[in-house]
Design a protein around this motif. Structure first.
Motif, PDB file in Angstrom:
ATOM      1  N   ASN A 238       0.825  -1.209   0.000  1.00 45.78           N
ATOM      2  CA  ASN A 238       0.000   0.000   0.000  1.00 45.78           C
ATOM      3  C   ASN A 238       0.863   1.264   0.000  1.00 45.78           C
ATOM      4  O   ASN A 238       0.356   2.359   0.272  1.00 45.78           O
ATOM      5  CB  ASN A 238      -0.929   0.021   1.220  1.00 45.78           C
ATOM      6  N   MET A 239       2.152   1.131  -0.325  1.00 43.52           N
ATOM      7  CA  MET A 239       3.059   2.281  -0.335  1.00 43.52           C
ATOM      8  C   MET A 239       3.602   2.484  -1.748  1.00 43.52           C
ATOM      9  O   MET A 239       4.126   1.561  -2.371  1.00 43.52           O
ATOM     10  CB  MET A 239       4.213   2.069   0.653  1.00 43.52           C
ATOM     11  N   SER A 240       3.463   3.709  -2.253  1.00 44.54           N
ATOM     12  CA  SER A 240       3.986   4.056  -3.574  1.00 44.54           C
ATOM     13  C   SER A 240       5.158   5.018  -3.415  1.00 44.54           C
ATOM     14  O   SER A 240       5.246   5.755  -2.422  1.00 44.54           O
ATOM     15  CB  SER A 240       2.906   4.709  -4.432  1.00 44.54           C
ATOM     16  N   LEU A 241       6.035   5.008  -4.403  1.00 42.32           N
ATOM     17  CA  LEU A 241       7.214   5.869  -4.382  1.00 42.32           C
ATOM     18  C   LEU A 241       6.965   7.102  -5.240  1.00 42.32           C
ATOM     19  O   LEU A 241       6.392   7.018  -6.329  1.00 42.32           O
ATOM     20  CB  LEU A 241       8.439   5.109  -4.911  1.00 42.32           C
ATOM     21  N   THR A 242       7.398   8.261  -4.731  1.00 47.92           N
ATOM     22  CA  THR A 242       7.292   9.515  -5.477  1.00 47.92           C
ATOM     23  C   THR A 242       8.653   9.997  -5.938  1.00 47.92           C
ATOM     24  O   THR A 242       8.836  10.335  -7.119  1.00 47.92           O
ATOM     25  CB  THR A 242       6.608  10.601  -4.622  1.00 47.92           C
ATOM     26  N   THR A 243       9.625  10.059  -5.039  1.00 52.59           N
ATOM     27  CA  THR A 243      10.988  10.489  -5.380  1.00 52.59           C
ATOM     28  C   THR A 243      12.002   9.668  -4.591  1.00 52.59           C
ATOM     29  O   THR A 243      11.697   9.146  -3.510  1.00 52.59           O
ATOM     30  CB  THR A 243      11.208  11.988  -5.067  1.00 52.59           C
ATOM     31  N   LEU A 244      13.202   9.600  -5.149  1.00 48.57           N
ATOM     32  CA  LEU A 244      14.325   8.972  -4.458  1.00 48.57           C
ATOM     33  C   LEU A 244      15.556   9.836  -4.702  1.00 48.57           C
ATOM     34  O   LEU A 244      15.890  10.140  -5.852  1.00 48.57           O
ATOM     35  CB  LEU A 244      14.573   7.558  -4.973  1.00 48.57           C
ATOM     36  N   GLU A 245      16.194  10.242  -3.626  1.00 51.78           N
ATOM     37  CA  GLU A 245      17.404  11.060  -3.716  1.00 51.78           C
ATOM     38  C   GLU A 245      18.554  10.342  -3.022  1.00 51.78           C
ATOM     39  O   GLU A 245      18.367   9.751  -1.946  1.00 51.78           O
ATOM     40  CB  GLU A 245      17.180  12.431  -3.078  1.00 51.78           C
ATOM     41  N   LEU A 246      19.711  10.395  -3.640  1.00 49.49           N
ATOM     42  CA  LEU A 246      20.935   9.797  -3.085  1.00 49.49           C
ATOM     43  C   LEU A 246      21.966  10.900  -2.888  1.00 49.49           C
ATOM     44  O   LEU A 246      22.063  11.822  -3.690  1.00 49.49           O
ATOM     45  CB  LEU A 246      21.485   8.731  -4.023  1.00 49.49           C
ATOM     46  N   GLU A 247      22.752  10.788  -1.816  1.00 49.83           N
ATOM     47  CA  GLU A 247      23.792  11.783  -1.531  1.00 49.83           C
ATOM     48  C   GLU A 247      25.030  11.071  -0.993  1.00 49.83           C
ATOM     49  O   GLU A 247      24.923  10.242  -0.074  1.00 49.83           O
ATOM     50  CB  GLU A 247      23.291  12.812  -0.515  1.00 49.83           C
ATOM     51  N   LEU A 248      26.162  11.384  -1.586  1.00 55.35           N
ATOM     52  CA  LEU A 248      27.429  10.826  -1.112  1.00 55.35           C
ATOM     53  C   LEU A 248      27.958  11.721   0.008  1.00 55.35           C
ATOM     54  O   LEU A 248      28.346  12.866  -0.209  1.00 55.35           O
ATOM     55  CB  LEU A 248      28.434  10.759  -2.265  1.00 55.35           C
ATOM     56  N   LYS A 249      27.938  11.209   1.237  1.00 55.17           N
ATOM     57  CA  LYS A 249      28.308  12.016   2.396  1.00 55.17           C
ATOM     58  C   LYS A 249      29.819  12.265   2.423  1.00 55.17           C
ATOM     59  O   LYS A 249      30.624  11.380   2.093  1.00 55.17           O
ATOM     60  CB  LYS A 249      27.892  11.296   3.688  1.00 55.17           C
ATOM     61  N   ASP A 250      30.187  13.494   2.840  1.00 57.30           N
ATOM     62  CA  ASP A 250      31.605  13.847   2.948  1.00 57.30           C
ATOM     63  C   ASP A 250      32.252  13.274   4.201  1.00 57.30           C
ATOM     64  O   ASP A 250      33.490  13.250   4.312  1.00 57.30           O
ATOM     65  CB  ASP A 250      31.768  15.368   2.951  1.00 57.30           C
ATOM     66  N   ASP A 251      31.443  12.832   5.179  1.00 62.86           N
ATOM     67  CA  ASP A 251      32.013  12.329   6.434  1.00 62.86           C
ATOM     68  C   ASP A 251      32.439  10.873   6.339  1.00 62.86           C
ATOM     69  O   ASP A 251      32.842  10.279   7.352  1.00 62.86           O
ATOM     70  CB  ASP A 251      31.003  12.505   7.571  1.00 62.86           C
ATOM     71  N   GLY A 252      32.351  10.289   5.162  1.00 56.96           N
ATOM     72  CA  GLY A 252      32.795   8.913   4.998  1.00 56.96           C
ATOM     73  C   GLY A 252      31.778   7.873   5.396  1.00 56.96           C
ATOM     74  O   GLY A 252      32.086   6.676   5.393  1.00 56.96           O
ATOM     75  N   SER A 253      30.529   8.298   5.741  1.00 51.34           N
ATOM     76  CA  SER A 253      29.514   7.324   6.154  1.00 51.34           C
ATOM     77  C   SER A 253      28.889   6.600   4.963  1.00 51.34           C
ATOM     78  O   SER A 253      28.132   5.643   5.157  1.00 51.34           O
ATOM     79  CB  SER A 253      28.419   8.027   6.971  1.00 51.34           C
TER      80      SER A 253
END
Length: 328
Positions: A299-314
């Motif tokens: 019952n869950m639909s996706l609207t957007t997906l964002e990815l970010e490469l963290k500078d802290d190495g995580s």
């Protein structure tokens, strides 16, 4: 012999009678007048008529031919009165003709009921793309997992995907040049857009795949809001102390309260049966936690997906957003 009987100004009899039957005919006429309570007065001309009440000569009919002819109305009628009657009749006739040529519009239909408006809102909500988050999010994650994070002195900073078309990737400068990146860019990465600050550029990313949609036909199998919260609390998440913000090891699930698809509030008795409600959800986590997205309910639909490469190495951090649907 010609006999004419006039009663109160109306000719009742106009016939030919023989002389032998004249006496009998007179008696019959006298009886008829007696029934009408009028006296019979005879006017006659001729030697063989016998007894008449009043004789007259034939030429008197010619002399009195104007008797009884109305040459002028007994009362004075204004000249405007006939014109007024004619005008009213003309206006009425024109209005009737206009109604026939251009009939009035039919009465307005009754306003739609709440359930009729609700059905329209449901159709609009599910007519567009409502991809299953459990299918689309893992596919997008897999597509980005095959992407290079560093290219010709540029490093991936962020990536954004919708539910159709292609994703976009934002690179930040790590010693490279615009000219070198453009010269070695793959056809699938174009168009390449260079920002004015000289520190970033944007390219096309992987195409958004087509997946199954949220099925309205399975609405009765959807979990309720409380069941949905419990389903999203996987074992590592049960450290959370708030049911609407499930946090564990950087994995955060935020659920907004569900709202009716139709903003208008129903009156008593307007709602028949369960109705669909929709709420916004957001999940933040890291790439190693992305398998949890594949376990999201249907019952869950996706609207957007964002990815970010963290500078802290995580590592790579993701933010997925969409809508969930429950029955009220």
């Amino acid at each position: 012999m010609h006999v004419v009987l006039v009663v109160r100004g109306t000719v009742r009899t106009d016939e030919d009678v023989s002389l032998s039957a004249l006496a009998a005919r007179r008696e019959a006429l006298e009886d008829e007048c007696e029934k009408d309570r009028v006296a019979l007065v005879t006017l006659g001309y001729g030697a063989d008529l016998g007894d008449v009440d009043e004789p007259f000569a034939v030429n008197e009919l010619l002399l009195g031919k104007g008797v009884g002819l109305i040459r002028k109305l007994p009362i004075k009628v204004p000249k405007a009165f006939p014109l007024l009657v004619i005008g009213i009749a003309a206006i009425y006739g024109i209005s009737q003709a206009m109604d026939f040529i251009n009939p009035p519009p039919p009465p307005a239909p009754p306003p739609p009921t709440y359930m009729q408006e609700y059905q329209g809102a449901v159709v609009r909500a599910f007519a567009g793309p409502v991809p299953l988050a459990s299918l689309l999010a893992p596919k997008l994650m897999e597509a980005f997992g095959a992407q290079e994070t560093n290219r010709r002195g540029w490093q991936v900073e962020k990536a954004s995907c919708g539910i159709a078309g292609v994703c976009s990737i934002l690179y930040k400068r790590e010693g490279g040049t615009f000219r070198d990146f453009d010269a070695n860019a793959l056809p699938a990465m174009r168009p390449v857009v260079f920002q004015k600050d000289g520190l970033r550029l944007q390219t096309a990313g992987p195409a958004v795949p087509a997946v199954k949609k949220v099925a309205l036909s399975q609405a009765r199998e959807w979990p309720t809001e409380q069941v949905l919260i419990r389903q999203l609390q996987t074992d590592p998440q049960r450290l959370s102390t708030r049911p609407d913000a499930l946090e564990s090891h950087g994995y955060v699930v935020t659920l907004q309260p569900p709202q009716r698809l139709l903003a208008r509030q129903p009156t008593a008795g307007e709602v028949t049966g369960p109705i669909v409600q929709a709420g916004d959800w957001q999940i933040d986590g890291y790439m190693w936690q992305s398998p949890l997205l594949a376990r999201l309910p249907d019952n869950m639909s996706l609207t957007t997906l964002e990815l970010e490469l963290k500078d802290d190495g995580s590592g790579v951090h993701f933010t997925a957003k969409g809508k969930y649907y429950v029955l009220q």
